[in-house]
Design an enzyme around this catalytic site. Sequence first.
Site, PDB file in Angstrom:
ATOM      1  N   LYS A 179       0.849  -1.193   0.000  1.00 22.68           N
ATOM      2  CA  LYS A 179       0.000   0.000   0.000  1.00 22.68           C
ATOM      3  C   LYS A 179       0.887   1.247   0.000  1.00 22.68           C
ATOM      4  O   LYS A 179       1.498   1.583   1.014  1.00 22.68           O
ATOM      5  CB  LYS A 179      -0.921   0.057   1.231  1.00 22.68           C
ATOM      6  N   GLY A 231       6.945   4.786   8.441  1.00 21.66           N
ATOM      7  CA  GLY A 231       6.141   6.009   8.524  1.00 21.66           C
ATOM      8  C   GLY A 231       6.346   6.673   9.867  1.00 21.66           C
ATOM      9  O   GLY A 231       7.368   6.475  10.523  1.00 21.66           O
ATOM     10  N   SER A 232       5.338   7.429  10.279  1.00 21.26           N
ATOM     11  CA  SER A 232       5.476   8.214  11.506  1.00 21.26           C
ATOM     12  C   SER A 232       5.407   7.325  12.733  1.00 21.26           C
ATOM     13  O   SER A 232       4.790   6.253  12.717  1.00 21.26           O
ATOM     14  CB  SER A 232       4.362   9.263  11.558  1.00 21.26           C
ATOM     15  N   THR A 233       5.998   7.805  13.804  1.00 21.21           N
ATOM     16  CA  THR A 233       5.971   7.059  15.066  1.00 21.21           C
ATOM     17  C   THR A 233       4.533   6.952  15.568  1.00 21.21           C
ATOM     18  O   THR A 233       4.139   5.917  16.122  1.00 21.21           O
ATOM     19  CB  THR A 233       6.905   7.740  16.088  1.00 21.21           C
ATOM     20  N   ALA A 235       1.688   6.670  13.819  1.00 20.80           N
ATOM     21  CA  ALA A 235       1.013   5.565  13.117  1.00 20.80           C
ATOM     22  C   ALA A 235       1.639   4.226  13.519  1.00 20.80           C
ATOM     23  O   ALA A 235       0.927   3.221  13.676  1.00 20.80           O
ATOM     24  CB  ALA A 235       1.109   5.769  11.609  1.00 20.80           C
ATOM     25  N   GLY A 236       2.955   4.230  13.737  1.00 18.23           N
ATOM     26  CA  GLY A 236       3.648   3.002  14.150  1.00 18.23           C
ATOM     27  C   GLY A 236       3.108   2.452  15.462  1.00 18.23           C
ATOM     28  O   GLY A 236       2.954   1.247  15.634  1.00 18.23           O
ATOM     29  N   GLU A 253       9.692   0.976  10.927  1.00 17.18           N
ATOM     30  CA  GLU A 253      10.768   1.953  10.675  1.00 17.18           C
ATOM     31  C   GLU A 253      10.119   3.325  10.826  1.00 17.18           C
ATOM     32  O   GLU A 253       9.343   3.737   9.970  1.00 17.18           O
ATOM     33  CB  GLU A 253      11.318   1.782   9.249  1.00 17.18           C
ATOM     34  N   CYS A 287      14.241  10.505   7.155  1.00 11.15           N
ATOM     35  CA  CYS A 287      14.090  10.046   8.538  1.00 11.15           C
ATOM     36  C   CYS A 287      15.409  10.042   9.299  1.00 11.15           C
ATOM     37  O   CYS A 287      15.422  10.180  10.513  1.00 11.15           O
ATOM     38  CB  CYS A 287      13.477   8.655   8.551  1.00 11.15           C
ATOM     39  N   GLU A 387      10.131  15.758  15.451  1.00 11.71           N
ATOM     40  CA  GLU A 387      10.593  15.610  14.072  1.00 11.71           C
ATOM     41  C   GLU A 387       9.887  16.654  13.209  1.00 11.71           C
ATOM     42  O   GLU A 387       8.668  16.621  13.060  1.00 11.71           O
ATOM     43  CB  GLU A 387      10.240  14.196  13.579  1.00 11.71           C
TER      44      GLU A 387
END
Length: 494
Positions: A179, A231-233, A235-236, A253, A287, A387
Amino acid sequence: MTVRSYDRLYIDGDWREPAGGDRIEVISPHTEQVIASVPDGTAADMDRAVEAARRSFDGGEWQRTPVADRIAAVERLANLYEKRIPEFAEIISAENGSPISFSMAAQAGASWLAISSFVTLARAFDWESERAGVFVPSVTIRREPVGVVAAIVPWNVPQMVAMPKVIPALLAGCSVVLKPSPETPLDAYLLAELIDEVGLPAGVFNMVPGGREAGQHLVSHAGVDKVAFTGSTAAGRTIARICGEQLKRCSLELGGKSAAIVLDDADLGVVTQGLKMAAIINSGQGCTNQTRVLASRSNYANVLDAVVETVRSMKVGEPADPTVEIGPMVSQRHQGRVQDYIALGESEGAKVVIGGPGRPADQPTGWYVRPTVFSEARNEMRICQEEIFGPVITVIPYVDQADAVRIANDSEYGLAGSVWTTDLERGNDIARRVRTGIFGINQFTADFLAPSGGFKASGIGREFGAEGLAMYTEIKAIYPPPAAGQLGTFTDAG
Ligand code: NAD
């Protein structure tokens, strides 16, 4: 122009009609105009893709294909990919505004190299071997494919982060649903076209663009065995929660707020050149960017000058111009976010030395920001902790070497970092004290034969290297039948 629109999704070995009629518009960050559109994948599309992947995996054709043949198929993809590098580069620059020189080398060229690197790794990988046991003379240790993989990627380096998911998954015998991010679906279409040309068994590779909701549906789907996410922390964390509940494998990651430590004996010419790569690569949307530059109080003015010189020397402008080094931000929303951080830095008491709020005067359209360097920044400021993901650097003073390491580690993140010094012993010592997954001495790079990934809130797991290939396998121990008269249980050990 190689950019075009698409009407279908790649599911079960063919191009299929989407379930719904909504479309994702891809907007040029430079012209602010719509350049193409693709179907906006829905939950129903994700269901179809996962079902196809599940069928292909459970059917077993690909996972039982000898690894040498899987490697040969991936090599065919590498050959096709190599011929399309300029096209990938042009598409990615059009989608996300990366300067074309960066896209040629680091978006497209490096993605091709990543495929070839995984082929090298797969050839040397320990897929199956014998090990002597305590209770038995020998155990077969086997690496089996982890199953159906959901690969979810962001917009900043879309191919570069798709490769360490899709390629090792295919080499290991997994089936994949990719995706892409809604900002950058077009390069994923070109990849799907090439994979279609390679001719894998139906359902082994599927590609459905979509937003956050479709992504979360994919993550939650019971047919998915592993989620590979970049992606972003934020969403992680959500993805990790879902995977935790379902006991699904996941590798993450995530974000970073890395530090470049400049020691007093550093060659500032090397620092000036090196920071282009280490701190501002991809217009600051990287990143691993080391946007916290740490300088001693006594050498602070010299380092600040070097950082300002680095930023001043980088041309800002149209991504298609090969001399441009800093392009626009990916979206209007992100441009606003970066500008808000620049305003926040001023209100927190940091001093703008170059750049500042607003947009570059010579860029009337496009989502540009002014590359900015803050002096007198303190590590506890939000601009030093969060970030920003743009060309914004803070120069932070330290007292001594121990203080520099303390500041570098005073972050929720732990992705990357660097030290700049002519004393290699000190450099090596610092490299061992900073808690990050990747660290450079007088340079910053990440090699494909070495693992990349984060400590702390920068992620879980590793990509690239043999470690990154192993993330797509489950380990099985097979005990051979006991020799006649031997029971083969642990009670024999006594
Ligand atoms: P993002 O988290 O908003 O989105 C990334 C992808 O995940 C997109 O495809 C998005 O649609 C999808 N997504 C978002 N929320 C989801 C959810 N709840 N469930 C499933 N899918 C979801 O990140 P972004 O803004 O696109 O990318 C920038 C971030 O990526 C930065 O934080 C950057 O540091 C990070 N990044 C990390 C690495 C690394 O290797 N550590 C590499 C590149 C980018």
